[in-house]
Design a protein around this motif. Structure first.
Motif, PDB file in Angstrom:
ATOM      1  N   ILE A   5       0.800  -1.224   0.000  1.00  0.00           N
ATOM      2  CA  ILE A   5       0.000   0.000   0.000  1.00  0.00           C
ATOM      3  C   ILE A   5       0.836   1.279   0.000  1.00  0.00           C
ATOM      4  CG2 ILE A   5      -2.021  -1.071   1.070  1.00  0.00           C
ATOM      5  CD1 ILE A   5      -1.110   0.175   3.739  1.00  0.00           C
ATOM      6  N   PHE A   6       2.099   1.213   0.455  1.00  0.00           N
ATOM      7  CA  PHE A   6       2.934   2.406   0.547  1.00  0.00           C
ATOM      8  C   PHE A   6       3.921   2.477  -0.615  1.00  0.00           C
ATOM      9  CE2 PHE A   6       1.845   1.778   5.081  1.00  0.00           C
ATOM     10  CZ  PHE A   6       1.296   3.027   5.347  1.00  0.00           C
ATOM     11  N   THR A   7       4.187   3.701  -1.074  1.00  0.00           N
ATOM     12  CA  THR A   7       5.218   3.964  -2.061  1.00  0.00           C
ATOM     13  C   THR A   7       6.215   4.939  -1.452  1.00  0.00           C
ATOM     14  OG1 THR A   7       3.635   3.698  -3.872  1.00  0.00           O
ATOM     15  CG2 THR A   7       5.705   4.796  -4.390  1.00  0.00           C
ATOM     16  N   PHE A   8       7.505   4.635  -1.586  1.00  0.00           N
ATOM     17  CA  PHE A   8       8.525   5.421  -0.910  1.00  0.00           C
ATOM     18  C   PHE A   8       9.328   6.232  -1.909  1.00  0.00           C
ATOM     19  CE2 PHE A   8       7.768   1.468   1.396  1.00  0.00           C
ATOM     20  CZ  PHE A   8       7.356   1.973   2.617  1.00  0.00           C
ATOM     21  N   SER A   9       9.334   7.546  -1.716  1.00  0.00           N
ATOM     22  CA  SER A   9      10.167   8.460  -2.491  1.00  0.00           C
ATOM     23  C   SER A   9      10.548   9.589  -1.542  1.00  0.00           C
ATOM     24  CB  SER A   9       9.426   8.965  -3.735  1.00  0.00           C
ATOM     25  OG  SER A   9       8.203   9.576  -3.370  1.00  0.00           O
ATOM     26  N   GLU A  10      10.517  10.833  -2.008  1.00  0.00           N
ATOM     27  CA  GLU A  10      10.786  11.931  -1.079  1.00  0.00           C
ATOM     28  C   GLU A  10       9.707  12.006  -0.004  1.00  0.00           C
ATOM     29  OE1 GLU A  10      11.368  15.619  -3.021  1.00  0.00           O
ATOM     30  OE2 GLU A  10      13.059  14.927  -4.234  1.00  0.00           O
ATOM     31  N   SER A  13       3.788   7.870  -0.054  1.00  0.00           N
ATOM     32  CA  SER A  13       2.444   7.868  -0.618  1.00  0.00           C
ATOM     33  C   SER A  13       1.739   6.577  -0.205  1.00  0.00           C
ATOM     34  CB  SER A  13       2.491   7.953  -2.151  1.00  0.00           C
ATOM     35  OG  SER A  13       3.125   9.139  -2.572  1.00  0.00           O
ATOM     36  N   VAL A  14       0.413   6.613  -0.221  1.00  0.00           N
ATOM     37  CA  VAL A  14      -0.347   5.431   0.160  1.00  0.00           C
ATOM     38  C   VAL A  14      -1.581   5.320  -0.713  1.00  0.00           C
ATOM     39  CG1 VAL A  14      -1.695   6.663   1.925  1.00  0.00           C
ATOM     40  CG2 VAL A  14      -1.355   4.188   2.129  1.00  0.00           C
ATOM     41  N   TYR A  15      -2.016   4.098  -0.945  1.00  0.00           N
ATOM     42  CA  TYR A  15      -3.230   3.874  -1.721  1.00  0.00           C
ATOM     43  C   TYR A  15      -3.983   2.693  -1.131  1.00  0.00           C
ATOM     44  CZ  TYR A  15      -6.415   2.996  -5.595  1.00  0.00           C
ATOM     45  OH  TYR A  15      -7.548   2.809  -6.354  1.00  0.00           O
ATOM     46  N   ARG A  29      -6.173   7.946  -0.559  1.00  0.00           N
ATOM     47  CA  ARG A  29      -4.764   8.284  -0.767  1.00  0.00           C
ATOM     48  C   ARG A  29      -4.388   9.409   0.184  1.00  0.00           C
ATOM     49  NH1 ARG A  29      -5.675  13.135  -2.395  1.00  0.00           N
ATOM     50  NH2 ARG A  29      -7.016  13.661  -4.161  1.00  0.00           N
ATOM     51  N   GLU A  30      -3.096   9.739   0.231  1.00  0.00           N
ATOM     52  CA  GLU A  30      -2.615  10.791   1.130  1.00  0.00           C
ATOM     53  C   GLU A  30      -3.234  12.146   0.767  1.00  0.00           C
ATOM     54  OE1 GLU A  30      -0.009  10.759  -2.441  1.00  0.00           O
ATOM     55  OE2 GLU A  30      -0.786   9.214  -1.097  1.00  0.00           O
ATOM     56  N   PHE A  31      -3.342  13.028   1.754  1.00  0.00           N
ATOM     57  CA  PHE A  31      -3.850  14.379   1.554  1.00  0.00           C
ATOM     58  C   PHE A  31      -2.971  15.128   0.550  1.00  0.00           C
ATOM     59  CE2 PHE A  31      -3.638  18.900   2.452  1.00  0.00           C
ATOM     60  CZ  PHE A  31      -4.970  19.269   2.560  1.00  0.00           C
ATOM     61  N   TYR A  70      -3.716  17.636   9.109  1.00  0.00           N
ATOM     62  CA  TYR A  70      -4.098  16.740   8.019  1.00  0.00           C
ATOM     63  C   TYR A  70      -2.994  16.572   6.986  1.00  0.00           C
ATOM     64  CZ  TYR A  70      -8.838  17.397   9.846  1.00  0.00           C
ATOM     65  OH  TYR A  70      -9.949  17.437  10.649  1.00  0.00           O
ATOM     66  N   GLN A  71      -2.204  17.619   6.770  1.00  0.00           N
ATOM     67  CA  GLN A  71      -1.190  17.564   5.724  1.00  0.00           C
ATOM     68  C   GLN A  71       0.198  17.176   6.254  1.00  0.00           C
ATOM     69  OE1 GLN A  71      -1.429  21.470   4.028  1.00  0.00           O
ATOM     70  NE2 GLN A  71      -0.371  22.477   5.717  1.00  0.00           N
ATOM     71  N   MET A  72       0.244  16.535   7.413  1.00  0.00           N
ATOM     72  CA  MET A  72       1.506  16.092   7.992  1.00  0.00           C
ATOM     73  C   MET A  72       2.200  15.065   7.102  1.00  0.00           C
ATOM     74  SD  MET A  72       0.418  15.722  11.999  1.00  0.00           S
ATOM     75  CE  MET A  72       1.957  14.974  12.504  1.00  0.00           C
ATOM     76  N   GLY A  73       1.447  14.357   6.281  1.00  0.00           N
ATOM     77  CA  GLY A  73       2.039  13.356   5.408  1.00  0.00           C
ATOM     78  C   GLY A  73       2.060  11.984   6.052  1.00  0.00           C
ATOM     79  N   GLN A  74       2.040  10.962   5.209  1.00  0.00           N
ATOM     80  CA  GLN A  74       2.054   9.598   5.703  1.00  0.00           C
ATOM     81  C   GLN A  74       3.411   9.269   6.324  1.00  0.00           C
ATOM     82  OE1 GLN A  74      -0.558   7.001   5.569  1.00  0.00           O
ATOM     83  NE2 GLN A  74      -1.456   9.048   5.732  1.00  0.00           N
TER      84      GLN A  74
END
Length: 265
Positions: A5-10, A13-15, A29-31, A70-74
C-alpha cells in the motif's frame, strides 16, 4: 523494499481501495493541497460536525489548525477518500497521541455518502491492512538493517512518540450510533467513557442504569447533560461512578465521549 500500500520516495504515498455495501468502489490516498477546499466545505457543514467532538463547524484559524495536522504526510496525517469517479467522499486521519505507540483515528464523510457502508469498509482497511503494515515497517520487519535508506524509512514509521504503532484509539459521541457500531464491528473494544461538565456547584441525580446496555445508557445520559446545559445546572469538579462504568469527570467544553481501543501488540 516493497509494500502493498505504501510507495517510498521523497514523501511516503499510500493507496487503499475497497467497496461499499452496494459494491461501489472507493479509494483513499494521502492528503494533497488540491483537497483543501473539499475539507473546508466538509468541516463547515453543521450536519456533519454535530457528530464530531467539536460539535460545530470550523472557521478561519480553527480550520487552518486542522489542515496543518491533516497535511503532515504519511504515515501520519489524513487520507482523502474518493468514489469511483474521483469525487470527494471524506477523510480518515491517524495522529499520534501523548502515550507511546498510540494513534487516534477519526473520520468524517459527506452526508450524501452516509448509510452506504463506506465508513465500515474504510475503517476495516485501516485496521486490517494499513495498521498492520505500519506496525511491521516500524518494527523493521523485512528491512535491510544495513541500508541507510531503509533505516530512515523505519524511523519515519516510528512516529508515535518514537514508537511503532501499537494500538488505535477513537472517541465517539454516543449520539453517533453508526460510528459506535462500526468501531465495534471492525474489532475495537469500549474501554472508557468520559463526560465533562463545569458549572456552578449543584448536586444532580444521574439517570438510572436500568437494564440498558452502555450505548443506550450513555445516549440517554448525553441528552440528560444537554438538558443541564440549557438550564445551566451542573456540578463542577465532581467524580461520578455509575455501577460498573468508569468514573466521569466534568468540564464545560466537552460532553460525553466513548473511548474505543484496537490493539496490535
Amino acid at each position: 523494499m516493497t509494500s502493498s500500500i505504501f510507495t517510498f520516495s521523497e514523501r511516503v504515498s499510500v493507496y487503499l481501495s475497497g467497496v461499499d455495501k452496494n459494491n461501489d468502489e472507493w479509494s483513499a490516498r494521502e492528503f494533497r493541497p488540491s483537497d483543501k477546499s473539499n475539507y473546508e466545505a466538509l468541516l463547515a457543514n453543521e450536519n456533519v460536525m454535530k457528530y464530531l467532538y467539536q460539535e460545530k463547524p470550523l472557521v478561519d484559524k480553527e480550520f487552518e489548525d486542522k489542515i496543518s495536522v491533516y497535511q503532515m504526510g504519511q504515515p501520519q496525517g489524513a487520507l482523502t477518500i474518493l468514489d469511483k469517479h474521483s469525487n470527494f467522499i471524506g477523510f480518515i486521519i491517524s495522529k499520534p497521541e501523548e502515550k507511546e505507540g498510540r494513534s487516534e483515528i477519526a473520520y468524517a464523510l459527506s452526508s450524501e455518502y452516509w448509510n452506504k457502508g463506506i465508513g465500515q469498509s474504510v475503517l476495516s482497511k485501516i485496521v486490517e491492512v494499513w495498521g498492520p503494515e505500519l506496525c511491521s515497517i516500524g518494527l523493521g520487519e523485512g528491512l535491510d538493517k544495513q541500508n541507510e535508506q531503509y533505516q530512515n524509512i523505519q524511523k519515519k514509521f516510528q512516529c508515535f512518540k518514537g514508537k511503532e504503532l501499537e494500538q488505535f484509539r477513537a472517541t465517539v459521541r454516543p449520539i453517533n450510533v453508526s460510528s459506535c457500531n462500526i468501531l465495534e464491528k471492525v474489532g475495537f473494544e469500549l474501554v472508557q467513557a468520559d463526560i465533562s461538565i463545569n458549572f456552578e456547584d449543584k448536586v444532580y441525580e444521574l439517570p438510572s442504569l436500568d437494564n440498558e446496555n452502555s450505548l443506550k445508557y450513555c445516549k440517554k445520559l448525553e441528552y440528560f447533560i444537554n438538558d443541564l446545559y440549557l438550564k445551566e445546572k451542573i456540578e463542577a469538579g465532581k467524580l461520578y461512578s455509575i455501577e460498573n462504568y468508569e468514573k466521569f469527570t466534568f468540564c464545560k467544553n466537552d460532553r460525553i465521549r466513548f473511548c474505543y481501543r484496537k490493539k496490535y501488540k
